[in-house]
Design a protein around this motif. Structure first.
Motif, short mmCIF file in Angstrom:
data_model
loop_
_atom_site.label_atom_id
_atom_site.label_comp_id
_atom_site.label_asym_id
_atom_site.label_seq_id
_atom_site.Cartn_x
_atom_site.Cartn_y
_atom_site.Cartn_z
N PRO A 50 0.67 -0.91 0.18
CA PRO A 50 0.04 0.09 -0.12
C PRO A 50 0.83 0.86 -0.08
O PRO A 50 2.09 1.36 0.33
N GLN A 51 0.33 2.29 -0.79
CA GLN A 51 0.85 4.12 -0.87
C GLN A 51 1.21 3.94 0.80
O GLN A 51 2.70 4.48 0.00
N GLU A 52 1.23 3.95 1.81
CA GLU A 52 1.13 4.44 2.82
C GLU A 52 3.08 3.55 3.40
O GLU A 52 3.53 4.11 3.81
N ALA A 53 2.70 2.54 3.38
CA ALA A 53 4.13 1.51 3.63
C ALA A 53 5.02 1.70 2.61
O ALA A 53 6.28 1.53 3.19
N PHE A 54 4.30 2.40 1.48
CA PHE A 54 5.91 2.27 0.20
C PHE A 54 6.84 3.74 0.83
O PHE A 54 7.78 3.34 0.32
N HIS A 113 -1.78 -2.15 12.68
CA HIS A 113 -2.00 -0.97 12.90
C HIS A 113 -3.43 -0.70 12.14
O HIS A 113 -4.03 -0.81 12.36
N ASP A 114 -2.89 -0.77 10.48
CA ASP A 114 -3.87 -0.89 9.56
C ASP A 114 -4.98 -1.87 9.23
O ASP A 114 -6.15 -1.21 8.83
N LYS A 115 -4.49 -2.73 9.63
CA LYS A 115 -5.70 -3.80 9.59
C LYS A 115 -6.23 -3.99 7.94
O LYS A 115 -7.51 -4.90 8.22
N GLY A 116 -5.37 -4.34 7.61
CA GLY A 116 -5.53 -4.15 6.17
C GLY A 116 -6.61 -2.87 5.19
O GLY A 116 -7.26 -3.19 4.22
N LEU A 117 -7.01 -1.99 5.76
CA LEU A 117 -8.10 -0.99 5.69
C LEU A 117 -7.23 -0.37 4.07
O LEU A 117 -7.75 -0.46 3.10
N SER A 118 -5.90 -0.07 4.37
CA SER A 118 -5.47 0.55 3.20
C SER A 118 -5.15 -0.35 1.88
O SER A 118 -5.44 0.20 1.00
N THR A 119 -5.34 -0.79 1.92
CA THR A 119 -4.83 -2.53 0.70
C THR A 119 -6.31 -1.91 0.51
O THR A 119 -6.76 -2.38 -1.12
N GLN A 120 -6.98 -3.08 1.18
CA GLN A 120 -9.19 -2.83 0.69
C GLN A 120 -9.55 -1.86 0.25
O GLN A 120 -9.64 -1.41 -1.25
N LYS A 121 -9.18 -0.28 0.57
CA LYS A 121 -9.13 0.47 0.23
C LYS A 121 -8.66 1.66 -1.21
O LYS A 121 -9.35 0.90 -2.43
#
Length: 203
Positions: free
Chosen positions: A151-155, A182-190
């Motif tokens: 995900p972009q923030e992790a990248f 902490h992200d719980k998969g939300l960024s990936t889903q979005k």
């Protein structure tokens, strides 16, 4: 390109088949991929534990469940992975749950080192960074988009650390895993559902 995709699909695995392959190799003291090392075996074992936990804890939000059900066409998702890849371990359970919730997503996993021609078509800054998700039209096998390796923030987290310190070390690897926790998969889903929305608008 379609020949490369067809060749990779002939070697592809379902999510459950992938889990089985990785687990059976671990019992032999091996990781997936062409290179074998104590380090990669260590990461593969960590990922096995991580995925077992995430399968129980990761949830697709009600809003995203509805968005998955609204997909109009049938899509093939091809995920390029290896068992030692920490990002893949974080992302696979999410994508598998998204696939289960949608009649319009067929999810397949291919191993990077067994599919070099495919990997070379989707390099990140010239490197074979994984994981990589390819989104294809199920009927034509046309590649409609690609996503990854994280995900972009992790990248950005990893990119900024490397620019500052010049290396990818255990500190940033730990920070990255904490980000995922902490992200719980939300960024990936979005990000994936926004990508699917844009693909459907363009078609």
């Amino acid at each position: 390109m379609k020949d490369i995709i067809k060749e990779s699909l002939s070697k592809s695995l379902t999510y459950l088949e992938y889990r089985k392959v990785v687990s059976e190799l671990l019992l032999e003291g091996k990781s997936t991929g062409d290179v074998q090392s104590e380090e990669l075996l260590h990461y593969s074992n960590l990922n096995e534990t991580r995925m077992n936990r995430l399968e129980k804890t990761i949830a697709i939000t009600p809003e995203n469940v509805e968005r998955l059900k609204l997909l109009k066409k049938k899509y093939l998702w091809i995920f390029i992975s290896e068992g030692w890849c920490g990002d893949a371990a974080q992302l696979l359970p999410i994508m598998h749950k998204m696939e289960v919730l949608s009649d319009n997503i067929d999810f397949k996993i291919v191993l990077r080192d067994d599919n070099e021609d495919l990997m070379n078509e989707f390099l990140t800054n010239g490197g074979k960074s994984i994981p990589k998700l390819l989104i294809l039209d199920s009927e034509t096998l046309e590649v409609l988009g690609d996503w990854g390796p994280r995900p972009q923030e992790a990248f950005d987290l990893v990119k900024n650390y490397k620019e500052k310190h010049g290396v990818i070390d255990e500190t940033i690897k730990t920070d990255l895993q904490m980000w995922y926790l902490h992200d719980k998969g939300l960024s990936t889903q979005k990000e994936l559902l926004e990508m699917m929305r844009l693909i459907e608008i363009q078609e």
